[in-house]
Design a protein around this motif. Sequence first.
Motif, short mmCIF file in Angstrom:
data_model
loop_
_atom_site.label_atom_id
_atom_site.label_comp_id
_atom_site.label_asym_id
_atom_site.label_seq_id
_atom_site.Cartn_x
_atom_site.Cartn_y
_atom_site.Cartn_z
N GLY A 112 0.79 -1.23 0.00
CA GLY A 112 0.00 0.00 0.00
C GLY A 112 0.82 1.27 0.00
O GLY A 112 0.30 2.35 0.28
N ASN A 113 2.11 1.15 -0.32
CA ASN A 113 2.97 2.33 -0.35
C ASN A 113 3.74 2.37 -1.67
O ASN A 113 4.98 2.48 -1.69
CB ASN A 113 3.94 2.32 0.83
CG ASN A 113 4.73 3.60 0.94
OD1 ASN A 113 4.23 4.68 0.61
ND2 ASN A 113 5.98 3.49 1.40
N PRO A 114 3.04 2.29 -2.80
CA PRO A 114 3.73 2.23 -4.09
C PRO A 114 4.29 3.58 -4.49
O PRO A 114 3.74 4.63 -4.11
CB PRO A 114 2.62 1.81 -5.06
CG PRO A 114 1.39 2.39 -4.45
CD PRO A 114 1.58 2.27 -2.95
N PRO A 115 5.38 3.61 -5.26
CA PRO A 115 5.88 4.89 -5.77
C PRO A 115 4.95 5.44 -6.84
O PRO A 115 4.30 4.68 -7.56
CB PRO A 115 7.25 4.52 -6.36
CG PRO A 115 7.12 3.07 -6.71
CD PRO A 115 6.20 2.47 -5.69
N ASP A 116 4.87 6.76 -6.92
CA ASP A 116 4.06 7.36 -7.98
C ASP A 116 4.64 7.06 -9.36
O ASP A 116 3.92 6.82 -10.32
CB ASP A 116 4.01 8.89 -7.80
CG ASP A 116 3.31 9.30 -6.52
OD1 ASP A 116 2.09 9.10 -6.42
OD2 ASP A 116 4.00 9.81 -5.61
N LEU A 117 5.96 7.07 -9.42
CA LEU A 117 6.68 6.91 -10.69
C LEU A 117 7.78 5.90 -10.47
O LEU A 117 8.55 5.99 -9.50
CB LEU A 117 7.25 8.27 -11.10
CG LEU A 117 7.99 8.41 -12.43
CD1 LEU A 117 7.09 8.05 -13.59
CD2 LEU A 117 8.52 9.84 -12.58
N PHE A 118 7.87 4.89 -11.34
CA PHE A 118 8.88 3.86 -11.14
C PHE A 118 9.42 3.33 -12.46
O PHE A 118 8.77 3.39 -13.49
CB PHE A 118 8.34 2.70 -10.28
CG PHE A 118 7.10 2.04 -10.82
CD1 PHE A 118 7.18 0.91 -11.63
CD2 PHE A 118 5.84 2.52 -10.49
CE1 PHE A 118 6.04 0.29 -12.11
CE2 PHE A 118 4.69 1.91 -10.97
CZ PHE A 118 4.80 0.79 -11.79
N GLN A 119 10.64 2.82 -12.37
CA GLN A 119 11.33 2.23 -13.51
C GLN A 119 10.97 0.75 -13.57
O GLN A 119 10.83 0.10 -12.53
CB GLN A 119 12.83 2.42 -13.29
CG GLN A 119 13.72 2.17 -14.48
CD GLN A 119 15.16 2.55 -14.14
OE1 GLN A 119 15.49 3.72 -14.05
NE2 GLN A 119 16.01 1.56 -13.95
N ILE A 120 10.83 0.22 -14.79
CA ILE A 120 10.48 -1.19 -14.96
C ILE A 120 11.06 -1.66 -16.28
O ILE A 120 11.46 -0.84 -17.12
CB ILE A 120 8.93 -1.39 -14.90
CG1 ILE A 120 8.55 -2.84 -14.68
CG2 ILE A 120 8.25 -0.79 -16.13
CD1 ILE A 120 7.09 -3.05 -14.27
N ASP A 121 11.18 -2.98 -16.47
CA ASP A 121 11.72 -3.49 -17.73
C ASP A 121 10.75 -4.46 -18.36
O ASP A 121 9.67 -4.73 -17.83
CB ASP A 121 13.11 -4.11 -17.54
CG ASP A 121 13.08 -5.43 -16.76
OD1 ASP A 121 11.98 -5.92 -16.42
OD2 ASP A 121 14.16 -5.98 -16.48
#
Length: 448
Positions: A112-121
């Motif tokens: 329940g504390n996800p980042p607003d903006l994140f890197q992914i592949d």
Amino acid sequence: MHPATPPTASAPAGRTYRTPLPRRRLLRGLLAVAVAAPLVAGAAACGGDDPATDPNAPVKLSVFWWGGEARAKLTEEALALYTKKHPNVTFEKTWQANQGYFDKLATLTAGGNPPDLFQIDDNFLAEYAARNTTLDLTSYQSSGKLDTAKFPKSLWQYGVVDGKLAGLAAGENTQGLVYNKSLLAKHGLPEPTTGMSWEEHIAWAEQVAKTAKVPGTQDPSADYKAFWVWLRQQGKDLYSGSELGFTAEDVTRWFDLWKGARDRGATPTPDVIHEGNVTDISKQLVVTGKAATSWVWVNQMPELKKNSKDELGVVAYPGDPSAQWARASMYWSVFRGSKHKDVAVDVINFLMNDPEAVKLLGTDRGLPSNQDLRRVVSDDTSDPAMKQSIAVEAELAQKFGESPQVPIKGHSKVRSELVKAAENAQYGRATPAEAAAQFVEACKSAIA
């Protein structure tokens, strides 16, 4: 670019970002996200997405990415530049080295504390998108708030999952056949060219081996990049919807092609092939002198060059180059339940399209997605290998075909099973047909 992994306290030991999260833990985390996301999204809707009444109201965005200290410094400087131009927006920045990144991301989203903006592949984009963790960026793209006009079409398309733009390419890459120009010149041998057939490449490699006494090519039968391009040239693909896009017969043909190359002495011995399969980019066979070519990503040229005194060249993989595409080296995605979606999307747009930000970030995450600004970065760099990489990408971009679908769940396992099956054939532990059958069965289990 190929990310560094320095030993830092923020980088927990364990798997790399290319290693799949243990199945039970990933499913548990993502199931929690699937349940929680609608609640978070609903709360965001009640509270309003980005303060509409006061565009200057303070906004704090959380941002999460992987990489080394150099990437962290560049990213923090680029985000500081955004804040300078938008004083009401500040950032809570979290980064760590590759190892354990996706463990942490799953924990954050499930908790329940996800980042607003994140890197992914592309190993995980489809899985996160399928569970509605990622915001669909399509409406922002169509409105021009997320400007992809200067992106290669196949580059931004490679972020589409089930008709939704789940992530935007942070940089571009494509497959490249790197060869030792100095070795070829020394022996008066011709250089490989874009468009030569696979059979022509193997014949060329055999000639190199006989003349220069160095195997002409690393055997790429275990390399999913090469197999994928070859499949597309046969009218197939790695995946088709939620299924495999190829058959055991296709794999048998691929393994047979390279058995013939090994039998002709065009490739190294199995032990050396294995060495090329498992070593990092700095020790690829074209660098260690154990083969005249290696199968890599084009943007790895600068790192290869750092580890070789010889002049290196790069061309497309053999066969029709339209089977290649502008691949996202990695993506930026926005959490679907973010209370500040609009601002988060604007930050992505800034990182991709603001000239100052793009020059600042350079090629750390791959060649800039904006082709106009890529030329600016090329003019600005003094690194000849980087200039070469950008020039090759620009040339190949004219020949790129449509992008394939983003890899499905189980892709990392498919990649590792290809190495296992190919090496069984290389060492003679199984015939090409037997190894192919084992591979397909393992793949079906991996994507189930």
